[in-house]
Scaffold this motif. Structure first.
Motif, PDB file in Angstrom:
ATOM      1  N   MET A   1       0.836  -1.203   0.000  1.00 20.42           N
ATOM      2  CA  MET A   1       0.000   0.000   0.000  1.00 20.42           C
ATOM      3  C   MET A   1       0.867   1.247   0.000  1.00 20.42           C
TER       4      MET A   1
ATOM      5  N   LYS B   1      -1.725  -8.563  -5.320  1.00 18.05           N
ATOM      6  CA  LYS B   1      -2.650  -8.804  -6.431  1.00 18.05           C
ATOM      7  C   LYS B   1      -2.492 -10.236  -6.961  1.00 18.05           C
TER       8      LYS B   1
ATOM      9  N   TYR C   1     -18.851  -7.016  -3.043  1.00 14.32           N
ATOM     10  CA  TYR C   1     -17.857  -6.183  -3.740  1.00 14.32           C
ATOM     11  C   TYR C   1     -16.447  -6.580  -3.323  1.00 14.32           C
TER      12      TYR C   1
ATOM     13  N   ARG D   1      -5.242  -2.404 -12.198  1.00 13.64           N
ATOM     14  CA  ARG D   1      -5.863  -3.672 -11.820  1.00 13.64           C
ATOM     15  C   ARG D   1      -6.996  -3.432 -10.837  1.00 13.64           C
ATOM     16  N   GLY D   2      -8.113  -4.077 -11.098  1.00 16.95           N
ATOM     17  CA  GLY D   2      -9.287  -3.889 -10.234  1.00 16.95           C
ATOM     18  C   GLY D   2     -10.231  -2.842 -10.765  1.00 16.95           C
TER      19      GLY D   2
ATOM     20  N   GLU E   1     -13.969  -3.961 -11.421  1.00 17.71           N
ATOM     21  CA  GLU E   1     -14.801  -4.165 -10.233  1.00 17.71           C
ATOM     22  C   GLU E   1     -15.195  -2.831  -9.592  1.00 17.71           C
ATOM     23  N   VAL E   2     -14.232  -1.910  -9.549  1.00 18.37           N
ATOM     24  CA  VAL E   2     -14.512  -0.583  -8.961  1.00 18.37           C
ATOM     25  C   VAL E   2     -15.561   0.138  -9.806  1.00 18.37           C
TER      26      VAL E   2
ATOM     27  N   GLU F   1      -7.803   1.566   2.848  1.00 18.51           N
ATOM     28  CA  GLU F   1      -6.694   0.700   3.295  1.00 18.51           C
ATOM     29  C   GLU F   1      -6.974  -0.750   2.926  1.00 18.51           C
ATOM     30  N   TYR F   2      -8.217  -1.150   3.091  1.00 14.37           N
ATOM     31  CA  TYR F   2      -8.582  -2.511   2.713  1.00 14.37           C
ATOM     32  C   TYR F   2      -8.547  -2.660   1.197  1.00 14.37           C
ATOM     33  N   LEU F   3      -9.126  -1.684   0.496  1.00 13.00           N
ATOM     34  CA  LEU F   3      -9.214  -1.780  -0.964  1.00 13.00           C
ATOM     35  C   LEU F   3      -7.838  -1.885  -1.597  1.00 13.00           C
ATOM     36  N   MET F   4      -6.871  -1.174  -0.996  1.00  8.59           N
ATOM     37  CA  MET F   4      -5.558  -1.140  -1.639  1.00  8.59           C
ATOM     38  C   MET F   4      -4.777  -2.436  -1.489  1.00  8.59           C
ATOM     39  N   THR F   5      -5.293  -3.380  -0.723  1.00 10.15           N
ATOM     40  CA  THR F   5      -4.627  -4.688  -0.691  1.00 10.15           C
ATOM     41  C   THR F   5      -4.978  -5.476  -1.940  1.00 10.15           C
ATOM     42  N   THR F   6      -6.032  -5.043  -2.647  1.00 10.57           N
ATOM     43  CA  THR F   6      -6.467  -5.795  -3.813  1.00 10.57           C
ATOM     44  C   THR F   6      -6.462  -4.976  -5.086  1.00 10.57           C
ATOM     45  N   VAL F   7      -6.699  -3.683  -4.936  1.00  7.89           N
ATOM     46  CA  VAL F   7      -6.900  -2.825  -6.096  1.00  7.89           C
ATOM     47  C   VAL F   7      -5.780  -1.798  -6.149  1.00  7.89           C
ATOM     48  N   ARG F   8      -5.335  -1.481  -7.339  1.00 10.55           N
ATOM     49  CA  ARG F   8      -4.317  -0.451  -7.467  1.00 10.55           C
ATOM     50  C   ARG F   8      -4.979   0.924  -7.281  1.00 10.55           C
TER      51      ARG F   8
ATOM     52  N   LEU G   1      -8.810   2.778  -8.446  1.00  5.95           N
ATOM     53  CA  LEU G   1      -9.810   3.343  -7.536  1.00  5.95           C
ATOM     54  C   LEU G   1     -10.350   4.663  -8.068  1.00  5.95           C
TER      55      LEU G   1
END
Lengths: 328, 462
Positions: free
Chosen positions: A51, A69, A94, B7-8, B11-12, B242-249, B253
């Protein structure tokens, strides 16, 4: 497969906030990341998760760069992190979609975890008895903090991640929910999961973690296996409960009384052998002993001692802390 | 900036879009817009200028008080105006009169008939030329439009009549009556190709078309960008990011949200367009007039002919690219704060930018009205921060060829990509930062540091 954190550091201009931290999890288990507020735990966690961009160092998983990822990672942040006005089901789907799960699979997992975490009334609200009116789905802002924390744990575990990072998982929970959380973490930890946990609750850390790193001002001040660390300290905490006053005898032996209550005396030894010598003196003085116990230092004591030592070396003063919390 | 940075995104985009269209505010707004578009033409046909109830001529008699020095022939006047089928039955009476006679006629009208008017024509000694003053009973059956129309027709007739009365030969008449205009020729071939038409000041119809286009596109862009920034701050303030950024760039977002807003705008435009089309058909079936027929009461036919379906689609594309550009900027400024309460403070830079762009666009409109399409106007047509407001109107006026529109779209896309690149340098750092809002100067420093770090990394790899 191992999870390796190698010399990660972070600088903002000239200021180093995390200074070359390294640790390795050779096999699945629970690793503790401890430190005072502002020690660099969250920054380290963010760098591990990608992050936050690292100034240097690397994180490897199975000898390949750790990319959240590519690798299934679950993260429970310290702060509540849910959309307040969105239904719980929508946002959980989601989050699952973001992990690459289909809606069908997500719904199955949500069903499982909502029952496991006792949240099914919020995810599947039922109408009042006798009423046919459809109940609107619950939103996050309609839940208590503790339940929101449980929903976040669900989000972290929904995709059955291989690596799980828990930042203060038990903060703000009542004893019942804290036990529920601990049981879930214990269950998850028993699988082949790599778990990194950060907490201020030393008792919890001692329950789950085998290895740890203690941070202070961005530096690692203590690292290693918890058992071995405690062993290296030796059994230096002595508790005496007697039907007579033993204070004079203790002081005559040159020992430090850490704490004294109406019934017990807590003594800090510098060496285990001092316990035997003191016992001999007490027996000689015919003191009726009720309790004479020698124990290893608690993680809390080790933590506080290490932080104070580190601060003294760096010329920093910090307030003393109470048992069970650090700088709360 | 590479593909992985986004990436992501899918979904976003899907989540943002689906959550937004479910909101009550969106549903209600869309219903209101659709309803308004559905009823607009039948409403105009019933009550508007084109309805026939007000523009239908109700004047039955015209008294002309002639205070000009030109002798008027009432037979010539009657035969000319009566030849127009609108004024077929109107009678004319000319008085070489004075003030006393005018006042006496006025009182006769109010007593006798509300369908009579007085036109007084006299020399304008100050400005030169002649003025026609129309008087009528404002409480009667005549509308201002009735009177204005017939006064305008009379003025046109008088203009031709006065020169005709001088018995000039045709070539001399042309010299005397010909207009004097001017134009400036420059060496910019690019602009000459793109202009397509000669530069001249836009008329009243053109003014309102461009004004409406500027205002509508500004509102759409401002609202969409505002929503994007508030969604980003919501995620940051609630620590969801913070949670989203573990999966999405991080770039996924912001761009996912922007694209969702673009789709929402496109759908709304589509809904309004379809409803307006249905409305036009209903007006045709019920009142015998299509939407285009009704609009000619407000917009001249030439301007209206430029507002074709393909130009409307291109205008929507230009506006959507404007949403993209401003959305990126709004998203960046939104991410610079950590709390909803700080959003207004954090968005100052963006607010200033969009306000200046709006004012520039409005200034461009003023220049169009005064001088036509000069260099400043063309600048606003193609400058990426103003093009989304000015280009749609310019297209509707027929001032821009298809190549010009494509050039504008290319400029917008390039600008958006440059902005995206800049934002990608710093967005990751901005979105996770907490505490005080991040100022522009700090963002520039962050970008510089990132570029230096990337350069060092490239060097060490080599």
């Amino acid at each position: 497969m191992s999870l390796e954190v190698k010399e990660i550091f972070k600088k903002y201009g000239e200021k180093t906030v995390v200074d070359h931290i390294s640790f390795t999890m050779e096999k699945p288990g629970v690793y503790a990341l401890l430190g005072t507020n502002g020690a660099g735990k969250t920054t380290s966690i963010r760098m591990i998760l990608g992050m936050l961009e690292k100034t240097g160092g690397e994180v490897l998983f199975d000898n390949k760069p750790f990319d959240t990822k590519e690798i299934n990672v679950g993260y429970l942040a310290e702060e509540r992190g849910l959309y307040p006005k969105v239904s719980l089901m929508d946002q959980m789907i989601y989050f699952a979609n973001l992990k690459g799960m289909s809606k069908k699979d997500a719904e199955k997992r949500i069903k499982y975890w909502s029952e496991r975490l006792e949240l099914d009334d919020y995810f599947y609200p039922k109408p009042a008895p006798g009423s046919k009116k459809k109940v609107k789905p619950y939103r996050a802002d309609q839940l208590s903090k503790g339940n929101q924390q449980k929903v976040q744990l669900m989000a972290a575990l929904i995709a059955d991640p291989q690596v799980i990072i828990l930042d203060e998982p038990l903060s703000g929970l009542d004893p019942v929910n804290a036990d529920l959380f601990k049981n879930v973490i214990r269950e998850v930890a028993s699988g082949d999961k790599y778990i990194i946990m950060s907490s201020h609750q030393m008792g919890t850390i001692e329950e789950f973690c085998s290895d740890l790193t203690i941070l202070n001002h961005g530096k690692a001040v203590l690292q290693g296996n918890l058992k071995e660390i405690k062993k290296s300290y030796g059994r230096v905490n002595l508790v005496i409960k007697a039907d007579a006053d033993v204070t004079d005898i203790v002081k005559a032996e040159g020992l430090e009384i850490k704490e004294q209550t109406a019934e017990e005396i807590y003594i800090k030894l510098t060496d285990e052998s001092q316990a035997g010598s003191l016992l001999a003196k007490l027996v000689e003085a015919k003191i009726p002993l009720v309790r004479y116990e020698l124990t290893e230092p608690s993680l809390h004591e080790i933590f506080v001692e290490k932080i104070e030592q580190s601060n003294a070396e760096n010329g920093v003063t910090e307030n003393k802390t109470e048992e069970g919390s650090v700088n709360e | 900036m590479n593909k992985n940075e986004f990436r992501g995104l899918k979904e976003v985009f899907i989540y943002t879009f689906s959550q937004y269209v479910k909101t009550k505010s969106y549903i209600i707004t869309t219903i209101i817009m659709a309803f308004a578009a559905l009823v607009v033409f039948p409403f105009m046909a019933t009550f508007g200028k084109g309805s026939g109830s007000e523009t239908e001529n109700k004047v039955e008699k015209v008294y002309v008080i002639n205070n000009s020095d030109v002798k008027l022939d009432d037979e010539a006047l009657a035969s000319s105006l009566n030849a127009n089928e609108i004024y077929e039955g109107v009678s004319f009476e000319i008085y070489e009169g004075d003030e006393e006679e005018t006042e006496s006629l006025k009182s006769e009208i109010t007593e006798n008939s509300a369908s009579e008017i007085i036109l007084t024509i006299e020399r304008d000694l100050e400005l030169g030329g002649f003025t026609v003053e129309a008087s009528y009973d404002g409480d009667g059956i005549l509308s201002r439009d009735n009177v204005s129309d017939i006064a305008s027709v009379f003025a046109d007739w008088f203009y031709d009549y006065k020169t005709g009365s001088l018995s000039l030969k045709d070539d001399v008449k042309d010299i005397v009556t010909g207009d004097v205009s001017y134009e400036i020729i420059n060496d910019f071939d690019f602009l000459n190709e793109i202009e397509g038409t000669e530069t001249e000041a836009i008329g009243q119809s053109g003014f309102w078309v461009v004004y409406t286009a500027i205002f509508v596109s500004y509102m759409i862009i401002a609202m969409s960008s505002g929503l994007i920034s508030s969604k980003i701050v919501e995620e940051k303030a609630n620590r969801i990011v913070e949670y989203l950024m573990t999966t999405v760039r991080p770039m996924a977002l912001i761009t996912g949200k922007i694209m969702a807003m673009m789709l929402v705008t496109f759908i709304n435009c589509g809904v309004v367009g379809i409803c307006a089309f249905i409305s036009s058909k209903v007006a045709k079936n019920l009142f015998g007039k299509t939407g285009a027929d009704l609009l000619t009461s407000y917009v001249d036919a030439e301007t209206l002919s430029n507002i074709s379906a393909d130009r409307i689609v291109l205008a929507i594309i230009v506006i959507m690219l404007g949403i993209f550009i401003y959305g990126i900027i709004a998203g960046l400024f939104g991410a610079s704060v950590s709390k909803m309460e700080e959003l207004q403070q954090g968005m100052r830079g963006y607010s200033m930018l969009i306000l200046v762009a709006f004012l520039l666009s409005y200034a461009s409109l003023m220049v169009m009205q005064d001088k036509g399409f000069n260099a400043f106007v063309w600048f606003t047509v193609f400058f990426p921060f103003t093009s989304s407001m000015v280009m749609p109107g310019a297209m509707c006026l027929g001032e821009v060829t298809i190549f010009g529109v494509i050039a504008c779209i290319v400029i917008q896309i390039v600008s958006a990509l440059i902005l995206l690149w800049f934002v990608s340098l710093i967005y990751e750092g901005v979105i996770v930062a907490t505490g005080e809002p991040i100022k522009c100067s700090k963002m520039m420093t962050m970008a510089k540091q990132k570029l230096m770090l990337d350069a060092e990394r490239r060097k060490s790899h080599e």
